[in-house]
Design an enzyme around this catalytic site. Structure first.
Site, PDB file in Angstrom:
ATOM      1  N   HIS A 193      13.101   2.580  50.065  1.00 43.35           N
ATOM      2  CA  HIS A 193      12.190   2.363  48.942  1.00 43.35           C
ATOM      3  C   HIS A 193      11.262   3.584  48.912  1.00 43.35           C
ATOM      4  O   HIS A 193      10.956   4.160  49.965  1.00 43.35           O
ATOM      5  CB  HIS A 193      11.398   1.084  49.232  1.00 43.35           C
ATOM      6  N   ASP A 196       9.966  -0.327  58.185  1.00 47.35           N
ATOM      7  CA  ASP A 196       9.416  -0.888  56.954  1.00 47.35           C
ATOM      8  C   ASP A 196       9.979  -2.307  56.851  1.00 47.35           C
ATOM      9  O   ASP A 196      11.153  -2.499  56.536  1.00 47.35           O
ATOM     10  CB  ASP A 196       9.851  -0.020  55.766  1.00 47.35           C
ATOM     11  N   GLN A 248      11.166  -6.037  53.344  1.00 48.42           N
ATOM     12  CA  GLN A 248      12.257  -6.927  52.942  1.00 48.42           C
ATOM     13  C   GLN A 248      12.718  -7.840  54.075  1.00 48.42           C
ATOM     14  O   GLN A 248      13.113  -8.972  53.832  1.00 48.42           O
ATOM     15  CB  GLN A 248      13.450  -6.092  52.445  1.00 48.42           C
ATOM     16  N   LYS A 300       5.347 -10.591  49.692  1.00 50.33           N
ATOM     17  CA  LYS A 300       6.781 -10.879  49.683  1.00 50.33           C
ATOM     18  C   LYS A 300       7.125 -12.024  50.637  1.00 50.33           C
ATOM     19  O   LYS A 300       8.253 -12.487  50.680  1.00 50.33           O
ATOM     20  CB  LYS A 300       7.575  -9.630  50.082  1.00 50.33           C
ATOM     21  N   CYS A 323      12.610   1.380  42.700  1.00 45.84           N
ATOM     22  CA  CYS A 323      11.827   2.327  43.494  1.00 45.84           C
ATOM     23  C   CYS A 323      12.681   2.951  44.591  1.00 45.84           C
ATOM     24  O   CYS A 323      12.227   3.158  45.720  1.00 45.84           O
ATOM     25  CB  CYS A 323      10.586   1.667  44.094  1.00 45.84           C
TER      26      CYS A 323
END
Lengths: 157, 433
Positions: free
Chosen positions: B141, B218, B221, B244, B389
């Site tokens: 991303h 990261d 997700q 999220k 993105c």
């Protein structure tokens, strides 16, 4: 439903068989502007040639990729402005922008009127205006001697 | 490709009994927004990879904060400020325990992007120079890519990209060449927001450790969808997006090894992070608070604490198993579709229930994702359309954009059926059949 107002048959027709659609080479060979919609990554190359006296739009074609609305709108635009002079074409751009803000067109706009339904889909207005803003840029850029690349900030990721 | 699975992020669980299935209907009852209609149809929310919806417990917690103990934390002697501080710090403890991290290693940020930028500014810019290398991947991303481009450009370090295979896995065969003695940081996502692929973190982190590089994961997700144990994972930093994972917008977190935070200088200066300020200079308080300059996202962090409670009560293994089954079902249904391209693994064990796809227009092209998004929205189905993105990945996949449907614990197989039905109708519409 609203949906059918957006995707009118005439729009689908221009989308499936775009008028004045050319190759990227052809579009960028002439006096060409490039517009992008960063939201979706769509790109439009628009080539506009005025006649030798700099009066009328003699030849106009577009290349690139995009959604049905942006492609149909580009196709309709190239048909609508053929033969118009610079001032008339810019006036038409303004009329289409007004239409996107929800205004009723004050005169017959032909196929272009089919874009009226887009005004009810705010997220798609930029798709419809991509080609028109490219035209405005091309005509504002000078008398047939423009070679600008304009990236419009029309959204963010 | 050989898929290496990790124990810290266990998405397969081959040897264990499946956890008890979720009562999805009961869960759906906890999310008031799922009752609403869109364009006269029941909402089918398939955009949780962009942001998740909120259970009543999180909404109630925000209301409780604003109606009972809203005050500036860490600043007041009065009762409200003390209570606000208590709830805020309590949320930090909850998040730490949810992620197997130490409380002193949890820094609240405004979002996941800020957490990554914190490391880019407070660590990378101070430690890296010409000759050093940062390794990230082409699947990232922009939030885990642009900060490293900026840091590389500021420090003279070189940025390397791990490629992706055609079937949507990180190409680990390129690791040996890309992990060098000069590699000081490996920054990669736990799972791709486009492909849905759960990355082989174990193998990647082992490789990074072998060359002495730090690792930033990261987790935007992955963390909402699978059990993640920061300590077992062996990473140095983990960036988290609160919104999220059922939490409010406006809060994220950087999870770090506390000793690393101790060695780092603050990212931002301001109130709330100082020990003493003199005109000649200032001293900071200790981590994690030295990284929390300014009034923090108080209600948001407390709301995130409630989201963590909600997820913990259900159990992340059950969330993962539910979504694995949804994936298996969706992949089966997608396989029936004509002229349908899925970007990412066809194996439900290797992916999240996040599906990027394109549908042919019957004339050799594709139905533009914006058209797909508008069409499906007309049926009440919320999907994401665009480049997500991740423009370098779009270029790698040879597309401008994709349509993405992404699931969470509140989604059902019936909703997958509606999506597939929508794809059928959409194809007929645009192909003019």
């Amino acid at each position: 439903m609203e949906f059918n107002e957006l995707y009118q048959e005439i729009i689908l027709d221009h989308y499936r068989s775009p008028r004045n659609n050319c190759s990227e080479q052809e579009a960028s060979a002439g006096n060409c502007v490039k517009h992008e919609n960063p939201l979706c990554g769509d790109e439009l190359l628009l080539s506009v040639q005025l006649d030798s006296k700099g009066g009328w739009i003699e030849k106009i074609c577009f290349a690139g990729h995009g959604c049905s609305i942006s492609q149909a709108s580009a196709s309709m635009m190239t048909e609508a402005v053929q033969g118009l002079d610079r001032r008339q074409a810019l006036a038409l751009v303004e009329r289409v922008r007004e239409m996107m803000r929800g205004a009723e067109p004050d005169e017959e706009l032909g196929d272009v009127e089919a874009l009226q339904g887009v005004s009810k889909f705010p997220v798609r207005i930029k798709c419809a205006l991509l080609a028109w803003m490219a035209l405005k840029d091309a005509l504002d850029g000078g008398n047939g001697n423009y070679q600008t690349e304009t990236i419009h900030e029309q959204g963010r990721s | 490709m050989k898929a290496s699975r990790t124990t810290a992020v266990d998405v397969t669980k081959p040897d264990r009994e499946s956890p008890a299935a979720l009562n999805v209907e009961k869960i759906r009852g906890d999310f008031p927004i799922l009752d609403r209609e869109v364009k006269g149809e029941a909402l089918v929310y398939l955009d949780s990879a962009a942001t998740s919806q909120k259970p009543q417990a999180v909404i109630d917690k925000l209301v409780e904060c604003y109606t009972r103990y809203f005050a500036n934390p860490h600043r007041g002697i009065h009762t409200l400020s003390q209570e606000a501080t208590e709830h805020y710090e309590n949320a930090r403890e909850k998040l730490a325990s949810f992620l197997g991290a130490q409380t002193s290693g949890v820094v609240f940020t405004r979002n996941c992007t800020e957490a990554i930028n914190l490391v880019a500014y407070a660590w990378a810019r101070r430690r890296l120079g010409p000759g050093d290398r940062i390794l990230t991947t082409v699947t990232e991303h922009h939030s885990n890519l642009v900060p490293w481009q900026m840091a590389a450009s500021d420090t003279g370090a070189r940025l390397d990209y791990l490629p992706v295979t055609n079937d949507g896995y990180l190409d680990l065969s390129a690791l040996d060449d890309l992990l060098t003695a000069e590699t000081k940081l490996v920054a990669l996502s736990g799972a791709s927001n486009v492909l849905g692929t759960v990355n082989a973190l174990d193998e990647l982190i082992r490789g990074a450790k072998r060359v002495g590089a730090l690792v930033l994961v990261d987790g935007a997700q992955l963390v909402p969808h699978a059990p993640v144990d920061f300590d077992k994972l062996g990473a140095d930093f983990l960036a988290v997006a609160g919104h999220k994972m059922l939490g409010p917008s406006g809060v994220g977190a950087l999870i770090a090894r506390p000793e690393l935070l101790d060695e780092m200088e603050p990212f931002m200066g301001g109130g709330g992070m100082i020990l003493d300020v003199r005109l000649e200079g200032s001293k900071w308080i200790e981590a994690p608070w030295k990284f929390e300059a300014g009034t923090p996202p108080l209600a948001e962090a407390i709301g995130l604490g409630a989201a963590v409670d909600y997820l913990s009560k259900i159990g992340m293994e059950r969330v993962r198993e539910h979504e694995r089954k949804l994936s298996a079902y969706a992949l089966e249904r997608f396989a029936e579709l004509e002229d349908f391209t899925l970007f990412g693994p066809w194996n439900p064990d290797h992916r999240l229930a996040t599906f990027s796809f394109n549908v042919g227009d019957g004339r050799g092209g594709i139905i533009h994702p914006h058209d797909a998004g508008t069409f499906l929205d007309g049926m009440g189905i919320a999907v994401r359309a665009g480049h997500h993105c991740a423009k370098p990945l779009m270029r790698r996949l040879g597309v401008v954009a994709t349509t993405r449907a992404s699931c969470y614990l509140y989604n059902t197989t019936a909703e997958i059926d509606l999506l597939v039905e929508g794809i059928h109708r959409m194809r007929n519409f645009f192909a003019g059949a």
